[in-house]
Design a protein around this motif. Sequence first.
Motif, PDB file in Angstrom:
ATOM      1  N   THR A  74       7.200  -2.245   5.381  1.00 51.86           N
ATOM      2  CA  THR A  74       6.567  -0.967   5.055  1.00 51.86           C
ATOM      3  C   THR A  74       6.184  -0.277   6.350  1.00 51.86           C
ATOM      4  OG1 THR A  74       4.931   0.157   3.649  1.00 51.86           O
ATOM      5  CG2 THR A  74       4.154  -1.752   4.887  1.00 51.86           C
ATOM      6  N   ASN A  75       5.592   0.903   6.222  1.00 42.31           N
ATOM      7  CA  ASN A  75       5.098   1.621   7.387  1.00 42.31           C
ATOM      8  C   ASN A  75       3.682   2.098   7.105  1.00 42.31           C
ATOM      9  OD1 ASN A  75       4.643   4.001   9.304  1.00 42.31           O
ATOM     10  ND2 ASN A  75       6.602   3.186  10.035  1.00 42.31           N
ATOM     11  N   LEU A  76       2.791   1.856   8.042  1.00 39.94           N
ATOM     12  CA  LEU A  76       1.380   2.182   7.855  1.00 39.94           C
ATOM     13  C   LEU A  76       1.146   3.667   7.605  1.00 39.94           C
ATOM     14  CD1 LEU A  76      -0.161  -0.016  10.709  1.00 39.94           C
ATOM     15  CD2 LEU A  76      -0.204  -0.480   8.250  1.00 39.94           C
ATOM     16  N   CYS A  91       8.647  12.284  -4.798  1.00 31.36           N
ATOM     17  CA  CYS A  91       8.143  10.928  -4.572  1.00 31.36           C
ATOM     18  C   CYS A  91       6.617  10.846  -4.519  1.00 31.36           C
ATOM     19  CB  CYS A  91       8.747  10.332  -3.305  1.00 31.36           C
ATOM     20  SG  CYS A  91       8.396  11.270  -1.804  1.00 31.36           S
ATOM     21  N   LYS A  92       5.926  11.983  -4.572  1.00 33.88           N
ATOM     22  CA  LYS A  92       4.466  11.971  -4.470  1.00 33.88           C
ATOM     23  C   LYS A  92       3.821  11.146  -5.576  1.00 33.88           C
ATOM     24  CE  LYS A  92       3.676  16.376  -2.067  1.00 33.88           C
ATOM     25  NZ  LYS A  92       3.077  17.732  -2.185  1.00 33.88           N
ATOM     26  N   SER A  93       4.327  11.279  -6.793  1.00 30.11           N
ATOM     27  CA  SER A  93       3.725  10.558  -7.913  1.00 30.11           C
ATOM     28  C   SER A  93       3.850   9.053  -7.731  1.00 30.11           C
ATOM     29  CB  SER A  93       4.381  10.976  -9.230  1.00 30.11           C
ATOM     30  OG  SER A  93       3.841  10.237 -10.312  1.00 30.11           O
ATOM     31  N   ALA A  94       5.040   8.593  -7.359  1.00 31.81           N
ATOM     32  CA  ALA A  94       5.241   7.154  -7.154  1.00 31.81           C
ATOM     33  C   ALA A  94       4.338   6.636  -6.044  1.00 31.81           C
ATOM     34  CB  ALA A  94       6.706   6.869  -6.830  1.00 31.81           C
ATOM     35  N   THR A  99       0.596   2.563  -3.311  1.00 31.43           N
ATOM     36  CA  THR A  99       0.371   3.040  -1.951  1.00 31.43           C
ATOM     37  C   THR A  99       0.782   2.001  -0.912  1.00 31.43           C
ATOM     38  OG1 THR A  99      -1.872   2.154  -1.833  1.00 31.43           O
ATOM     39  CG2 THR A  99      -1.606   4.357  -2.815  1.00 31.43           C
ATOM     40  N   VAL A 100       0.736   2.409   0.344  1.00 32.24           N
ATOM     41  CA  VAL A 100       0.981   1.463   1.439  1.00 32.24           C
ATOM     42  C   VAL A 100      -0.043   0.334   1.393  1.00 32.24           C
ATOM     43  CG1 VAL A 100       0.984   1.176   3.947  1.00 32.24           C
ATOM     44  CG2 VAL A 100       2.084   3.182   2.920  1.00 32.24           C
ATOM     45  N   ASP A 101      -1.294   0.674   1.109  1.00 38.00           N
ATOM     46  CA  ASP A 101      -2.332  -0.359   0.995  1.00 38.00           C
ATOM     47  C   ASP A 101      -2.005  -1.349  -0.118  1.00 38.00           C
ATOM     48  OD1 ASP A 101      -3.801   0.651   3.084  1.00 38.00           O
ATOM     49  OD2 ASP A 101      -5.196   1.779   1.819  1.00 38.00           O
ATOM     50  N   ASP A 102      -1.407  -0.851  -1.199  1.00 36.63           N
ATOM     51  CA  ASP A 102      -1.004  -1.747  -2.285  1.00 36.63           C
ATOM     52  C   ASP A 102       0.071  -2.720  -1.811  1.00 36.63           C
ATOM     53  OD1 ASP A 102      -2.709  -0.707  -4.277  1.00 36.63           O
ATOM     54  OD2 ASP A 102      -1.307   0.930  -4.686  1.00 36.63           O
ATOM     55  N   THR A 103       1.020  -2.211  -1.030  1.00 37.00           N
ATOM     56  CA  THR A 103       2.076  -3.080  -0.494  1.00 37.00           C
ATOM     57  C   THR A 103       1.480  -4.157   0.398  1.00 37.00           C
ATOM     58  OG1 THR A 103       3.760  -1.339  -0.568  1.00 37.00           O
ATOM     59  CG2 THR A 103       4.145  -3.150   0.954  1.00 37.00           C
ATOM     60  N   ILE A 104       0.601  -3.748   1.302  1.00 38.93           N
ATOM     61  CA  ILE A 104      -0.017  -4.701   2.227  1.00 38.93           C
ATOM     62  C   ILE A 104      -0.818  -5.748   1.459  1.00 38.93           C
ATOM     63  CG2 ILE A 104      -1.727  -4.938   4.068  1.00 38.93           C
ATOM     64  CD1 ILE A 104      -0.850  -2.116   5.005  1.00 38.93           C
ATOM     65  N   SER A 105      -1.613  -5.294   0.493  1.00 40.61           N
ATOM     66  CA  SER A 105      -2.438  -6.207  -0.299  1.00 40.61           C
ATOM     67  C   SER A 105      -1.584  -7.167  -1.119  1.00 40.61           C
ATOM     68  CB  SER A 105      -3.352  -5.398  -1.224  1.00 40.61           C
ATOM     69  OG  SER A 105      -4.115  -6.246  -2.052  1.00 40.61           O
ATOM     70  N   PHE A 106      -0.506  -6.649  -1.699  1.00 39.93           N
ATOM     71  CA  PHE A 106       0.391  -7.485  -2.504  1.00 39.93           C
ATOM     72  C   PHE A 106       0.931  -8.643  -1.675  1.00 39.93           C
ATOM     73  CE2 PHE A 106       4.803  -8.467  -3.663  1.00 39.93           C
ATOM     74  CZ  PHE A 106       4.654  -8.871  -4.985  1.00 39.93           C
ATOM     75  N   GLY A 400      12.126   2.728   9.782  1.00 34.74           N
ATOM     76  CA  GLY A 400      10.834   2.145  10.129  1.00 34.74           C
ATOM     77  C   GLY A 400      10.013   1.642   8.965  1.00 34.74           C
ATOM     78  N   GLY A 401      10.656   1.198   7.879  1.00 32.15           N
ATOM     79  CA  GLY A 401       9.930   0.632   6.750  1.00 32.15           C
ATOM     80  C   GLY A 401       9.685   1.596   5.611  1.00 32.15           C
ATOM     81  N   TYR A 402      10.039   2.860   5.796  1.00 37.63           N
ATOM     82  CA  TYR A 402       9.775   3.872   4.770  1.00 37.63           C
ATOM     83  C   TYR A 402      10.605   3.642   3.507  1.00 37.63           C
ATOM     84  CZ  TYR A 402       7.477   6.352   8.593  1.00 37.63           C
ATOM     85  OH  TYR A 402       6.648   6.693   9.631  1.00 37.63           O
ATOM     86  N   ASN A 403      11.858   3.264   3.674  1.00 39.62           N
ATOM     87  CA  ASN A 403      12.712   3.074   2.497  1.00 39.62           C
ATOM     88  C   ASN A 403      12.293   1.859   1.678  1.00 39.62           C
ATOM     89  OD1 ASN A 403      14.877   5.247   2.614  1.00 39.62           O
ATOM     90  ND2 ASN A 403      14.919   4.448   4.706  1.00 39.62           N
ATOM     91  N   PHE A 404      11.750   0.844   2.344  1.00 43.19           N
ATOM     92  CA  PHE A 404      11.198  -0.276   1.580  1.00 43.19           C
ATOM     93  C   PHE A 404       9.978   0.172   0.780  1.00 43.19           C
ATOM     94  CE2 PHE A 404      13.411  -3.563   4.300  1.00 43.19           C
ATOM     95  CZ  PHE A 404      14.102  -4.135   3.232  1.00 43.19           C
ATOM     96  N   GLN A 405       9.147   1.025   1.376  1.00 44.64           N
ATOM     97  CA  GLN A 405       7.977   1.496   0.640  1.00 44.64           C
ATOM     98  C   GLN A 405       8.395   2.247  -0.619  1.00 44.64           C
ATOM     99  OE1 GLN A 405       4.916   0.642   1.036  1.00 44.64           O
ATOM    100  NE2 GLN A 405       4.086   1.957  -0.588  1.00 44.64           N
ATOM    101  N   TRP A 406       9.460   3.038  -0.525  1.00 39.34           N
ATOM    102  CA  TRP A 406       9.977   3.729  -1.711  1.00 39.34           C
ATOM    103  C   TRP A 406      10.514   2.717  -2.732  1.00 39.34           C
ATOM    104  CZ3 TRP A 406      10.133   7.219  -5.185  1.00 39.34           C
ATOM    105  CH2 TRP A 406      11.255   7.408  -5.995  1.00 39.34           C
ATOM    106  N   ALA A 407      11.193   1.683  -2.262  1.00 34.98           N
ATOM    107  CA  ALA A 407      11.731   0.671  -3.177  1.00 34.98           C
ATOM    108  C   ALA A 407      10.609  -0.047  -3.921  1.00 34.98           C
ATOM    109  CB  ALA A 407      12.580  -0.338  -2.402  1.00 34.98           C
ATOM    110  N   TRP A 408       9.572  -0.478  -3.179  1.00 37.42           N
ATOM    111  CA  TRP A 408       8.453  -1.164  -3.839  1.00 37.42           C
ATOM    112  C   TRP A 408       7.773  -0.228  -4.837  1.00 37.42           C
ATOM    113  CZ3 TRP A 408      10.355  -5.228  -2.086  1.00 37.42           C
ATOM    114  CH2 TRP A 408      10.426  -5.604  -0.749  1.00 37.42           C
TER     115      TRP A 408
END
Length: 418
Positions: A74-76, A91-94, A99-106, A400-408
């Motif tokens: 992901t990207n901070l 993509c705003k709704s997703a 969020t990024v914080d959700d990814t980090i916490s997960f 830089g991790g953005y596409n993974f954030q969209w995938a998650w």
Amino acid sequence: MSIFPNSDICETSVMSTNLVKQTDFDAIIIGGGACGLMCAVQAGFLGKRVLILEKNDRVGAKILISGGGRCNYTNLYATDQQFISQNPHFCKSAFSQWTVDDTISFFETYGISGKEKTLGQLFPVSDKAKDVVEVFTNLCDDLGQEIWLNAEVKAVEKTEGIFTVRAEVNGKQEYISAPSVVMAAGGLPIPKMGATDFGLRTARNFGMQIIDTAPALVPLTITGKDQPWYEQLSGNSVFCRVWNDRASFEENILFTHWGLSGPAILQISSYWKPGEVIYIDLLPNQNIAELIKQEREANGKRMLLAFIAGLYTRKFAEALSDRLPAEKNLASLTKTDIEEISALIHEFKVKPAGDKGYDKAEVMRGGVATDELSSKTLEAKKVPGLFFGGECVDVTGWLGGYNFQWAWASGFVIAQNL
């Protein structure tokens, strides 16, 4: 409604109901990549049972090679601003739901702590992409989610509210039914890893619009009379600002024997179209004319080549000297000389011949039109129960991790609506 993307191998336009396995799956997920795996796990948390059909002999193949095998997961600083789409707000709704914080916490919950490398890029502390994949495979086991490997989907049909998927699993034809199907089959990059246009064909055959696709985050090629100049610099990396009239990036570029690569080039490639020019500032945040003035006052006899070599590697300086009055010392440079030097250094013009294609692209630009999907659920407006997430949707992120954030995020959103 039925579709047969590989209709040339089908003898009938309707699947035989006698062959369909009646299952208790809530959904069939086509593709065991980042989006599909997150969707399966999140669905499991909600008590929903899903089946992942993965074409390869293992899930998460692209995760495993990402970031040089380390997985920039992901990207901070990820927001909707770092994504390209016909609808930049889609993509705003997703991203508000996951969020990024959700990814980090997960990932922290399941044993993966992150470390920032540069520009917000987050990697596992272990530097092992397999740790990321194992989080999902372990959770799928714990939650009772099924994964079928070597399962290539051939066709999808919807009849009376139920989807039937025909797949070739280890050489055997299987027919599986469920009330929902999730298309998480990815995009076109890296075909040697099994990438196909199946997700796009599925959407098209259900009457959905596809935004023209192209390689993105991809090296650019140089041909013709300029190619030898780039080839002599192969292996040289320079920190630059690269831009066109749509975007600008400050990172390293890498000269290669066939053209240009490196982070800044990969980034701008997503905003570049064939025939267009890109510009490179070879000395960003500094003024070459001012530096020459200062050095000339201190040592006017210094040769221009020696001065340039102090700013770059000797090899790069010598290559630049082909385009500079390198035989002059600083004191003898005219106003016109300095203007030409400044233009070369700060507005180095490049007209790429093309790109390295899907074999070398990290992602795909374009895909299933966002107008065809609900931004809140990612369900197809025309086909209830059919969902699209990840790379096959017209949402393309920066390097830089953005596409993974969209995938998650897209996997999470779909799971909430199965």
